[in-house]
Design a protein around this motif. Sequence first.
Motif, mmCIF file in Angstrom:
data_model
loop_
_atom_site.group_PDB
_atom_site.id
_atom_site.type_symbol
_atom_site.label_atom_id
_atom_site.label_comp_id
_atom_site.label_asym_id
_atom_site.label_seq_id
_atom_site.Cartn_x
_atom_site.Cartn_y
_atom_site.Cartn_z
ATOM 1 N N MET A 351 0.840 -1.199 0.000
ATOM 2 C CA MET A 351 0.000 0.000 0.000
ATOM 3 C C MET A 351 0.882 1.258 0.000
ATOM 4 S SD MET A 351 -3.245 -0.679 -0.084
ATOM 5 C CE MET A 351 -4.164 0.631 0.675
ATOM 6 N N ASN A 352 1.930 1.228 0.800
ATOM 7 C CA ASN A 352 2.863 2.365 0.809
ATOM 8 C C ASN A 352 3.476 2.565 -0.569
ATOM 9 O OD1 ASN A 352 2.698 3.375 3.371
ATOM 10 N ND2 ASN A 352 4.357 2.102 4.215
ATOM 11 N N ALA A 353 3.855 1.435 -1.197
ATOM 12 C CA ALA A 353 4.481 1.508 -2.513
ATOM 13 C C ALA A 353 3.494 2.102 -3.525
ATOM 14 C CB ALA A 353 4.934 0.119 -2.964
ATOM 15 N N ALA A 383 9.467 -3.746 -4.157
ATOM 16 C CA ALA A 383 10.216 -2.659 -4.785
ATOM 17 C C ALA A 383 9.276 -1.788 -5.599
ATOM 18 C CB ALA A 383 11.297 -3.236 -5.690
ATOM 19 N N ASP A 384 9.481 -0.478 -5.514
ATOM 20 C CA ASP A 384 8.690 0.427 -6.355
ATOM 21 C C ASP A 384 9.635 1.322 -7.135
ATOM 22 O OD1 ASP A 384 9.220 2.975 -4.919
ATOM 23 O OD2 ASP A 384 8.149 1.982 -3.271
ATOM 24 N N ALA A 385 9.066 2.102 -8.040
ATOM 25 C CA ALA A 385 9.903 2.996 -8.850
ATOM 26 C C ALA A 385 9.575 4.443 -8.506
ATOM 27 C CB ALA A 385 9.668 2.700 -10.330
ATOM 28 N N GLU A 396 14.440 5.850 10.399
ATOM 29 C CA GLU A 396 13.437 6.591 11.170
ATOM 30 C C GLU A 396 12.008 6.271 10.731
ATOM 31 O OE1 GLU A 396 12.995 11.188 12.396
ATOM 32 O OE2 GLU A 396 14.990 10.523 11.696
ATOM 33 N N ILE A 397 11.855 5.929 9.448
ATOM 34 C CA ILE A 397 10.496 5.686 8.926
ATOM 35 C C ILE A 397 9.785 4.572 9.677
ATOM 36 C CG2 ILE A 397 10.800 6.602 6.577
ATOM 37 C CD1 ILE A 397 11.440 3.739 5.668
ATOM 38 N N PHE A 398 10.565 3.696 10.357
ATOM 39 C CA PHE A 398 9.935 2.577 11.064
ATOM 40 C C PHE A 398 9.450 2.975 12.447
ATOM 41 C CE2 PHE A 398 12.659 0.565 7.919
ATOM 42 C CZ PHE A 398 11.776 -0.340 7.343
ATOM 43 N N PHE A 401 4.629 7.021 14.436
ATOM 44 C CA PHE A 401 4.220 8.390 14.128
ATOM 45 C C PHE A 401 5.118 9.128 13.152
ATOM 46 C CE2 PHE A 401 2.915 7.503 18.593
ATOM 47 C CZ PHE A 401 1.602 7.159 18.292
ATOM 48 N N PHE A 402 6.085 8.399 12.568
ATOM 49 C CA PHE A 402 6.878 9.097 11.542
ATOM 50 C C PHE A 402 6.093 9.060 10.240
ATOM 51 C CE2 PHE A 402 9.509 9.390 7.858
ATOM 52 C CZ PHE A 402 10.343 10.462 8.146
ATOM 53 N N THR A 403 5.818 10.238 9.709
ATOM 54 C CA THR A 403 5.134 10.286 8.409
ATOM 55 C C THR A 403 5.543 11.527 7.635
ATOM 56 O OG1 THR A 403 3.001 10.264 7.294
ATOM 57 C CG2 THR A 403 3.079 11.466 9.366
ATOM 58 N N THR A 404 5.523 11.423 6.320
ATOM 59 C CA THR A 404 5.782 12.600 5.488
ATOM 60 C C THR A 404 4.513 12.947 4.702
ATOM 61 O OG1 THR A 404 6.615 11.144 3.766
ATOM 62 C CG2 THR A 404 8.262 12.191 5.185
ATOM 63 N N LYS A 405 3.421 12.217 5.017
ATOM 64 C CA LYS A 405 2.181 12.437 4.264
ATOM 65 C C LYS A 405 1.230 13.310 5.063
ATOM 66 C CE LYS A 405 2.833 7.788 2.602
ATOM 67 N NZ LYS A 405 2.445 6.400 2.761
ATOM 68 N N THR A 406 0.498 14.179 4.353
ATOM 69 C CA THR A 406 -0.415 15.086 5.066
ATOM 70 C C THR A 406 -1.491 14.295 5.804
ATOM 71 O OG1 THR A 406 -1.398 15.368 2.880
ATOM 72 C CG2 THR A 406 -0.186 17.243 3.772
ATOM 73 N N GLY A 408 -1.081 11.092 6.558
ATOM 74 C CA GLY A 408 -0.452 9.894 7.118
ATOM 75 C C GLY A 408 -0.537 9.834 8.635
ATOM 76 N N MET A 409 -0.467 8.612 9.155
ATOM 77 C CA MET A 409 -0.471 8.450 10.607
ATOM 78 C C MET A 409 0.893 7.989 11.104
ATOM 79 S SD MET A 409 -4.037 7.195 11.976
ATOM 80 C CE MET A 409 -4.867 6.137 10.904
ATOM 81 N N GLY A 410 1.712 7.508 10.181
ATOM 82 C CA GLY A 410 3.042 7.053 10.581
ATOM 83 C C GLY A 410 3.017 5.802 11.429
ATOM 84 N N ILE A 411 2.036 4.988 11.215
ATOM 85 C CA ILE A 411 1.844 3.803 12.055
ATOM 86 C C ILE A 411 2.170 2.515 11.290
ATOM 87 C CG2 ILE A 411 -0.012 2.399 13.073
ATOM 88 C CD1 ILE A 411 0.487 4.564 14.918
ATOM 89 N N GLY A 412 1.861 2.518 9.972
ATOM 90 C CA GLY A 412 1.962 1.297 9.158
ATOM 91 C C GLY A 412 3.297 0.586 9.283
ATOM 92 N N LEU A 413 4.390 1.307 9.073
ATOM 93 C CA LEU A 413 5.703 0.657 9.092
ATOM 94 C C LEU A 413 6.072 0.166 10.481
ATOM 95 C CD1 LEU A 413 7.961 2.702 6.647
ATOM 96 C CD2 LEU A 413 6.930 0.449 6.334
ATOM 97 N N SER A 414 5.633 0.923 11.506
ATOM 98 C CA SER A 414 5.982 0.481 12.863
ATOM 99 C C SER A 414 5.234 -0.820 13.191
ATOM 100 C CB SER A 414 5.729 1.598 13.881
ATOM 101 O OG SER A 414 4.431 1.524 14.385
HETATM 102 P P1 ADP Z 1 2.206 6.560 6.618
HETATM 103 O O1 ADP Z 1 2.087 5.752 5.381
HETATM 104 O O2 ADP Z 1 0.928 6.784 7.306
HETATM 105 O O3 ADP Z 1 3.003 7.794 6.429
HETATM 106 P P2 ADP Z 1 4.033 4.512 7.344
HETATM 107 O O4 ADP Z 1 4.593 4.100 8.689
HETATM 108 O O5 ADP Z 1 3.429 3.435 6.570
HETATM 109 O O6 ADP Z 1 3.014 5.658 7.615
HETATM 110 O O7 ADP Z 1 5.204 5.175 6.509
HETATM 111 C C1 ADP Z 1 6.038 6.104 7.111
HETATM 112 C C2 ADP Z 1 6.749 6.937 6.071
HETATM 113 O O8 ADP Z 1 7.717 6.149 5.381
HETATM 114 C C3 ADP Z 1 5.901 7.520 5.006
HETATM 115 O O9 ADP Z 1 5.250 8.686 5.390
HETATM 116 C C4 ADP Z 1 6.894 7.766 3.893
HETATM 117 O O10 ADP Z 1 7.573 8.958 4.062
HETATM 118 C C5 ADP Z 1 7.890 6.653 4.088
HETATM 119 N N1 ADP Z 1 7.671 5.557 3.137
HETATM 120 C C6 ADP Z 1 7.056 4.394 3.405
HETATM 121 N N2 ADP Z 1 7.042 3.634 2.306
HETATM 122 C C7 ADP Z 1 7.663 4.330 1.321
HETATM 123 C C8 ADP Z 1 7.956 4.089 -0.056
HETATM 124 N N3 ADP Z 1 7.621 2.953 -0.643
HETATM 125 N N4 ADP Z 1 8.614 5.055 -0.743
HETATM 126 C C9 ADP Z 1 8.980 6.220 -0.160
HETATM 127 N N5 ADP Z 1 8.716 6.489 1.123
HETATM 128 C C10 ADP Z 1 8.070 5.583 1.872
#
Ligand code: ADP
Length: 450
Positions: A351-353, A383-385, A396-398, A401-406, A408-414
């Motif tokens: 989903m992130n990809a 892998a994505d492009a 840090e993305i893991f 609450f780390f997120t770069t999306k407006t 986003g919740m920053g929860i998925g990767l953790s």
């Molecule tokens: P969210 O998707 O809500 O931001 P995640 O924990 O899933 O929360 O992701 C954290 C952050 O990791 C994202 O906001 C994004 O910046 C970065 N990220 C995750 N997956 C990718 C990806 N495939 N390509 C680039 N950045 C990614």
Amino acid sequence: MTGVVLVGDAWKNPLIYGHWKQEFAATMPDLKIIDLSGMVLREVRERVGSLPPGSAILTSAMYSDGEGTHYLPAAALARVAERANRPIIITSDTFLGRTGVGGFLLLPETIGQEAGQLAMRILGGESPSSIPPVAGDNVKPIFDWRQLKLWDVDEAHLPPGSEVRFREPSFWEQYYWRVMISVGALLVQTTMIAILLRERRLRFLAEIEARQRMSELAHMNRLATAGEMSATIAHELSQPLAAILINAETAEQVLQTPAPDLGVIKDILGDIRRDDMRANEIVVQVRSFLKKARTERRELELNATVGEVFRFLSVQALTYDVALATDRSPSDIRVTADKGQLQQAILNLVMNAIEAVTDLPEDRRRIVGRTSLANNQAMISIADAGDGIRTEKITEIFKPFFTTKTQGMGIGLSITRTIIEAHGGRIWAENVPTGGAVFHISLPLAVARS
Ligand code: ADP
């Protein structure tokens, strides 16, 4: 008919045919008579080729061409017919079926039979003088169907009681049953095809709907998990955070007094540190709660598990116009895992990809899921492009609450990391030199059972 053309050398035979000419003149004075009966065959052939319309040829038997050659009557008539531009009316059924259109025909067969019967009676001892003469039923209106068609004669105009021979059954009459059976078979076949096509379409639609539902459910499940976690965390964190805030405000007020009491400030800082540690404990607790969540671990095959997630998300991919592909290990990869959790983890990565590539040009909207075996470990990589991850943020993305999306919740990767680590595995991300991010998961292989 407006004219009759008399042909045949026996017209001279007054017994059989001779009086016809006079009878025509007497009963049908308007009928034009062209008499060719005295002519040699060669001349007759010339004349019959240009007879006036509305005329018909009436023949009697011809036995010679009048110039020394003798013929069988049927052969002589055939030579006339070769040239004739009008139909030929015949007088004996021996000519029927060859060239004549028909007419009131003498039936030599019947005549022969009657004569034979008379002969038998005489041979049986009857006196010929005691046998009365019989008229006999040996002339009949008989016509050749093919000739009627050829000369375009309507059967309704034939004399009453006419017999039409050589009738060719129409295509319909000839093939009625075959046509009916073929049409029936075709109808059955068409109906079956229609039913099958309809069924296939319904099945296809049902499949799409099911996938859409599953995809929606997966999405909701993802949101629910994230929502649940964040609600718990927010609730638990609100107390220590409020305490930290009050302590910080108090410290500010103390510092604004002319002679701030550093002892008090020290106590306040101590409280803040304590509350902060409590907050941290809460995060640790929530994560460990997730780790301890009841799981159902079973041995499963990774290619199939990853394949299912990709199939599962195919509608989602279609919606966002992103190409999903898998590159599966040729051999089976067995791991022991909670299938639901593992699929949730993979789903989060995909989903992130998808989100990472949706706004990019078409050639970059592709995602590949790979499975492989490396160093006695099971490997999954997504892998994505897309634009990749900023290098300094790669770990840090893991974090929660780390997120770069407006949005986003920053929860998925953790959550994903928690799940993978709970399975004794590892997850990490890297940027690919050709552009895009790749997330790797390594998991211990299932212990082979003997
Ligand atoms: P969210 O998707 O809500 O931001 P995640 O924990 O899933 O929360 O992701 C954290 C952050 O990791 C994202 O906001 C994004 O910046 C970065 N990220 C995750 N997956 C990718 C990806 N495939 N390509 C680039 N950045 C990614």
